[in-house]
Each structure stands twice: as C-alpha cells, then as structure tokens.
Design a protein around this motif. Structure first.
Motif, PDB file in Angstrom:
ATOM      1  N   ARG A 159      -0.671   5.712 -13.230  1.00  0.00           N
ATOM      2  CA  ARG A 159      -1.089   5.115 -11.844  1.00  0.00           C
ATOM      3  C   ARG A 159      -1.243   3.732 -11.748  1.00  0.00           C
ATOM      4  NH1 ARG A 159      -2.801   9.283  -8.240  1.00  0.00           N
ATOM      5  NH2 ARG A 159      -3.237  11.124  -9.216  1.00  0.00           N
TER       6      ARG A 159
ATOM      7  N   SER B 117      -2.041  -0.129  -4.630  1.00  0.00           N
ATOM      8  CA  SER B 117      -3.127  -0.379  -4.068  1.00  0.00           C
ATOM      9  C   SER B 117      -4.024   1.083  -4.727  1.00  0.00           C
ATOM     10  CB  SER B 117      -3.426  -0.170  -2.567  1.00  0.00           C
ATOM     11  OG  SER B 117      -4.793  -0.525  -2.109  1.00  0.00           O
ATOM     12  N   SER B 118      -5.553   0.718  -4.859  1.00  0.00           N
ATOM     13  CA  SER B 118      -6.358   1.640  -5.271  1.00  0.00           C
ATOM     14  C   SER B 118      -7.754   1.471  -4.746  1.00  0.00           C
ATOM     15  CB  SER B 118      -6.269   1.852  -6.760  1.00  0.00           C
ATOM     16  OG  SER B 118      -6.897   0.761  -7.343  1.00  0.00           O
ATOM     17  N   SER B 119      -8.599   2.023  -5.196  1.00  0.00           N
ATOM     18  CA  SER B 119      -9.944   2.027  -4.598  1.00  0.00           C
ATOM     19  C   SER B 119     -10.709   0.771  -5.330  1.00  0.00           C
ATOM     20  CB  SER B 119     -10.831   3.353  -5.079  1.00  0.00           C
ATOM     21  OG  SER B 119     -10.914   3.426  -6.360  1.00  0.00           O
ATOM     22  N   THR B 120     -10.001   0.465  -6.779  1.00  0.00           N
ATOM     23  CA  THR B 120     -10.507  -0.703  -7.183  1.00  0.00           C
ATOM     24  C   THR B 120      -9.645  -2.088  -6.845  1.00  0.00           C
ATOM     25  OG1 THR B 120      -9.373  -0.306  -9.225  1.00  0.00           O
ATOM     26  CG2 THR B 120     -11.559   0.758  -9.314  1.00  0.00           C
TER      27      THR B 120
ATOM     28  N   ILE C 137       0.875  -1.237  -0.061  1.00  0.00           N
ATOM     29  CA  ILE C 137      -0.168   0.099   0.030  1.00  0.00           C
ATOM     30  C   ILE C 137       0.959   1.189   0.028  1.00  0.00           C
ATOM     31  CG2 ILE C 137      -1.673   1.354   1.470  1.00  0.00           C
ATOM     32  CD1 ILE C 137      -3.002  -1.489   2.371  1.00  0.00           C
TER      33      ILE C 137
ATOM     34  N   ASP D 199      -3.658   1.518 -11.485  1.00  0.00           N
ATOM     35  CA  ASP D 199      -4.916   0.763 -12.037  1.00  0.00           C
ATOM     36  C   ASP D 199      -4.507   0.459 -13.507  1.00  0.00           C
ATOM     37  OD1 ASP D 199      -6.592   0.279  -9.858  1.00  0.00           O
ATOM     38  OD2 ASP D 199      -7.384   2.097  -9.919  1.00  0.00           O
TER      39      ASP D 199
ATOM     40  N   ASP E 110      -8.212  -2.899  -3.545  1.00  0.00           N
ATOM     41  CA  ASP E 110      -8.028  -2.335  -2.084  1.00  0.00           C
ATOM     42  C   ASP E 110      -7.183  -3.464  -1.425  1.00  0.00           C
ATOM     43  OD1 ASP E 110      -7.782  -0.830   0.182  1.00  0.00           O
ATOM     44  OD2 ASP E 110     -10.081  -1.122   0.736  1.00  0.00           O
TER      45      ASP E 110
ATOM     46  N   GLY F 105      -6.334  -2.695   1.880  1.00  0.00           N
ATOM     47  CA  GLY F 105      -6.691  -2.401   3.045  1.00  0.00           C
ATOM     48  C   GLY F 105      -7.481  -3.380   3.962  1.00  0.00           C
TER      49      GLY F 105
END
Length: 124
Positions: A91, A54-57, A49, A93, A59, A61
């Motif tokens: 980025r 890592s990203s929102s799509t 991370i 993604d 994740d 976490g």
C-alpha cells in the motif's frame, strides 16, 4: 519450404504463450537497465488520490477541497513510489516509508533519521 512453415508456426505458438502469460513476467522488464515502459503520472492532487497516492495518514483531500491549483506531488517521487507499490504489491503508506528510507540511505542518513557521518556529534 517446410522449414519456413515450421518456423512460422513456432513463432506463433511462442508469441501466443507469451501474450497469455504476460501478467506473470511483464513486471520483470521494468527492472532491465534502459527499459522505459510508459507510466502516466497523475497531474493534479485529485489525480494523485485516484492513483492511490493518498491515505488517512497522508491525506490530499484538504488540497482538493481548498482548490489547490498546483500540479500535485513531485513527479520523480510519484514514479518511484508507484514502482515500489507495483513491484512489492504494498500500500501507499508502506511504499512511502520504503522510498523515504531509500532516500535517507542514499544521503548518508540512518533509518532513525540520524546522520551516519562518523564526525557527527549530538548532545542530548
């Protein structure tokens, strides 16, 4: 004697210029065959991370929150994705998409996920 002084001065000037402009040409060395610049890979999901993997799509976490003790993502994939991110300045993604398309192409699969084998038959 003057030749030695001139050569030393030229090497110092050229070395200084290369050092000051290293950010604009250093990335070209990683494209040379046999070049192995050290790239430290993250060793856990929290390190992944922090490295921007890592990203929102995608994740990671939840893995960290659940206390997942695995070593994180695949090292070979991380290396390639980090190279793509750095080389193309994109980025995570987008780099992950490019990496996946490269893997598809290497294995005879089209970007849409269908095999390129001429013997492939699909029924809808």
């Amino acid at each position: 004697m003057y030749l030695l002084y001139g050569l030393t001065f030229t090497v110092l000037v050229f070395g200084t210029i290369l050092y000051l402009t290293r950010n604009s040409w250093l990335h070209l060395l990683s494209d040379l065959p046999g070049s192995s610049l050290y790239l430290r890979l993250p060793g856990s999901f929290s390190d992944d991370i922090e490295a921007g993997l890592s990203s929102s799509t995608f994740d990671l976490g939840a893995n960290v929150d659940s206390g997942d003790s695995r070593a994180g993502l695949d090292d070979a994939a991380k290396t390639e994705i980090l190279k793509i991110m750095k080389k193309r300045r994109i980025r995570f993604d987008e780099a992950r998409r490019v990496y996946t398309e490269q893997r598809f192409s290497a294995n005879g699969i089209g970007p849409d996920g269908r095999p390129r084998d001429p013997k492939f038959v699909s029924f809808s």
